[in-house]
Design a protein around this motif. Structure first.
Motif, PDB file in Angstrom:
ATOM      1  N   ASN A  68      53.572 -51.254   4.729  1.00  0.00           N
ATOM      2  CA  ASN A  68      53.325 -50.228   5.734  1.00  0.00           C
ATOM      3  C   ASN A  68      52.353 -50.803   6.764  1.00  0.00           C
ATOM      4  O   ASN A  68      51.231 -51.162   6.425  1.00  0.00           O
ATOM      5  N   PRO A  69      52.750 -50.899   8.035  1.00  0.00           N
ATOM      6  CA  PRO A  69      51.844 -51.474   9.034  1.00  0.00           C
ATOM      7  C   PRO A  69      50.621 -50.599   9.295  1.00  0.00           C
ATOM      8  O   PRO A  69      49.562 -51.111   9.658  1.00  0.00           O
ATOM      9  N   LYS A  70      50.733 -49.301   9.069  1.00  0.00           N
ATOM     10  CA  LYS A  70      49.599 -48.404   9.286  1.00  0.00           C
ATOM     11  C   LYS A  70      48.594 -48.471   8.144  1.00  0.00           C
ATOM     12  O   LYS A  70      47.413 -48.239   8.351  1.00  0.00           O
ATOM     13  N   ASN A  71      49.075 -48.765   6.933  1.00  0.00           N
ATOM     14  CA  ASN A  71      48.212 -48.879   5.759  1.00  0.00           C
ATOM     15  C   ASN A  71      48.709 -50.060   4.936  1.00  0.00           C
ATOM     16  O   ASN A  71      49.593 -49.918   4.107  1.00  0.00           O
ATOM     17  N   PRO A  72      48.151 -51.258   5.144  1.00  0.00           N
ATOM     18  CA  PRO A  72      48.643 -52.461   4.469  1.00  0.00           C
ATOM     19  C   PRO A  72      48.565 -52.401   2.939  1.00  0.00           C
ATOM     20  O   PRO A  72      49.209 -53.193   2.269  1.00  0.00           O
ATOM     21  N   ASP A  97      64.031 -54.303   8.224  1.00  0.00           N
ATOM     22  CA  ASP A  97      63.518 -55.653   8.459  1.00  0.00           C
ATOM     23  C   ASP A  97      62.201 -55.655   9.234  1.00  0.00           C
ATOM     24  O   ASP A  97      61.457 -56.632   9.183  1.00  0.00           O
ATOM     25  N   ASP A  98      61.901 -54.569   9.953  1.00  0.00           N
ATOM     26  CA  ASP A  98      60.646 -54.478  10.689  1.00  0.00           C
ATOM     27  C   ASP A  98      59.437 -54.442   9.761  1.00  0.00           C
ATOM     28  O   ASP A  98      58.319 -54.715  10.185  1.00  0.00           O
ATOM     29  N   PHE A  99      59.657 -54.115   8.499  1.00  0.00           N
ATOM     30  CA  PHE A  99      58.554 -53.944   7.548  1.00  0.00           C
ATOM     31  C   PHE A  99      58.458 -55.089   6.542  1.00  0.00           C
ATOM     32  O   PHE A  99      57.664 -55.033   5.613  1.00  0.00           O
TER      33      PHE A  99
END
Length: 112
Positions: A68-72, A97-99
């Protein structure tokens, strides 16, 4: 009994009917279970049929593939249900694939 008969019954009458059906089903299931257990005992499979001590095969731990880019701290291996943080992202048009988590080993392979 048809559906019109059930629609004409009051809530209390329906509840009493439900309790009677539940009790009757419970009794019939217990009788059937006892009958089947007796048949298993007769053919000598009773011990095998009641043994539930099978152990699950050990699976190796799976590394996470997505982050999760907001919460690694929130990651997902790609197995099982989609995590809650990923569902709205995918509905919003982003691709899985973005994640993907970039790994050093993957980067080394691509460089060679």
């Amino acid at each position: 009994m048809d559906a019109a008969h059930f629609n004409s019954l009051s809530l209390d009458e329906l509840w009493m009917f439900h309790q009677q059906v539940t009790a009757s089903l419970t009794q019939k299931i217990l009788v059937q279970k006892a009958h089947l257990e007796e048949r298993l005992h007769r053919i000598g499979l009773a011990e095998k049929a009641t043994r539930f001590d099978r152990k699950r095969r050990p699976y190796p731990p799976v590394r996470p593939k997505y982050r999760n880019p907001k919460n690694p701290a929130e990651t997902w291996s790609g197995r099982g249900r989609l995590p809650r943080w990923l569902q709205p992202q995918l509905r919003g048009g982003r691709k899985l694939d973005d994640f993907l988590i970039e790994r050093a080993s993957v980067q080394k392979r691509q460089a060679n």
